[in-house]
Design a protein around this motif. Structure first.
Motif, PDB file in Angstrom:
ATOM      1  N   ILE A 145     -35.371  32.702  -4.501  1.00 31.32           N
ATOM      2  CA  ILE A 145     -35.440  31.855  -5.701  1.00 31.32           C
ATOM      3  C   ILE A 145     -36.720  31.028  -5.701  1.00 31.32           C
ATOM      4  N   ARG A 146     -37.111  30.516  -4.538  1.00 31.98           N
ATOM      5  CA  ARG A 146     -38.367  29.752  -4.458  1.00 31.98           C
ATOM      6  C   ARG A 146     -39.573  30.619  -4.811  1.00 31.98           C
ATOM      7  N   ALA A 147     -39.464  31.928  -4.599  1.00 24.80           N
ATOM      8  CA  ALA A 147     -40.571  32.835  -4.893  1.00 24.80           C
ATOM      9  C   ALA A 147     -40.746  33.091  -6.387  1.00 24.80           C
ATOM     10  N   PRO A 182     -30.184  31.566   3.367  1.00 22.38           N
ATOM     11  CA  PRO A 182     -31.652  31.482   3.454  1.00 22.38           C
ATOM     12  C   PRO A 182     -32.360  32.560   2.638  1.00 22.38           C
ATOM     13  N   LEU A 183     -31.721  33.722   2.512  1.00 20.38           N
ATOM     14  CA  LEU A 183     -32.334  34.797   1.727  1.00 20.38           C
ATOM     15  C   LEU A 183     -32.389  34.429   0.250  1.00 20.38           C
ATOM     16  N   LEU A 197     -30.168  37.369  -7.991  1.00 20.50           N
ATOM     17  CA  LEU A 197     -28.732  37.473  -7.731  1.00 20.50           C
ATOM     18  C   LEU A 197     -28.229  38.906  -7.865  1.00 20.50           C
ATOM     19  N   THR A 198     -28.715  39.621  -8.857  1.00 18.37           N
ATOM     20  CA  THR A 198     -28.277  41.007  -9.040  1.00 18.37           C
ATOM     21  C   THR A 198     -28.697  41.883  -7.873  1.00 18.37           C
ATOM     22  N   GLU A 199     -29.848  41.575  -7.280  1.00 18.04           N
ATOM     23  CA  GLU A 199     -30.367  42.372  -6.171  1.00 18.04           C
ATOM     24  C   GLU A 199     -29.733  41.979  -4.840  1.00 18.04           C
TER      25      GLU A 199
END
Length: 212
Positions: free
Chosen positions: A193-195, A187-188, A156-158
């Motif tokens: 998050i999935r990563a 989608p980003l 989120l910060t990035e």
């Protein structure tokens, strides 16, 4: 955005059970039974991995005990039925992975090559450990609080530092809630998050703030 820090060296078993080329069939079976493993690396010299003997390499002795191979593709398997030493039974070259490889890479290799365990070797091919399917699943033991902190700092910060998006993590499932003006971020955010190692799933409950 920083990549997930989890590598094979973080989850692998450092004390690996291994054998030499001259190990007998019965010794291998006994070793697998004793240590409850499905495969063992074969070493030579100072510890260089030259092959792997798995349960699949041992089963032809039973499969072709009374019958001959019926199909051409069974010939290679049948040839191992007469093997009595590790060097006759092993699959070579061994399918291996390096300790600094991402956990996801090890998972892809296992899936693609249909193996349950991978010897972990250094740049010289020397054995450093073994990683199994169950080892790769260790990342899903990460506490929800730890996952949340990584998502907050590294995702989120990035990607959305100025967006006030709320999120919650429960049993590894991440749910994002709140208004989001830039829908291109959806989608980003989901992909990023999935990563994160240990995330089970991502659910989006975001509201559009674009006026009609």
């Amino acid at each position: 955005m920083p990549a997930s820090r989890y590598t094979v060296s973080d989850v692998m078993t450092h004390t690996a059970v291994a054998i030499g080329r001259g190990a007998s069939y019965k010794e291998i079976v006994e070793l697998m039974h004793q240590w409850k493993v499905s495969a063992v690396p074969v070493l030579e010299g100072e510890g260089r991995v030259v092959g792997v003997v798995s349960e699949a390499d041992l089963l032809p002795k039973e499969e072709f005990r009374r019958t001959d191979p019926a199909l051409p593709e069974q010939l290679e398997e049948a040839s191992k039925a007469g093997g009595v030493l590790a060097e006759e039974l092993m699959s070579s070259p061994a399918i291996t992975v390096h300790p600094d490889a991402p956990v996801a890479e090890a998972a892809r290799i296992m899936a693609r090559k249909h193996v349950k365990r991978l010897p972990v070797v250094n740049a010289l091919g020397m054995l450093e450990g073994v990683v199994s399917r169950s080892d790769l699943l260790k990342v899903f033991l990460r506490p929800d609080e730890e996952l949340g902190e990584e998502i907050r700092q590294n995702v989120l910060t990035e990607l959305a530092p100025s967006v006030n998006v709320d999120f919650a993590v429960q049993d590894g499932v991440v749910t994002l809630r709140g208004p989001l003006r830039d829908r291109a971020l959806v989608p980003l955010l989901a992909r990023a998050i999935r990563a994160v190692e240990g995330v089970v799933d991502v659910r989006m409950e975001l509201e559009s703030t674009i006026s009609a």
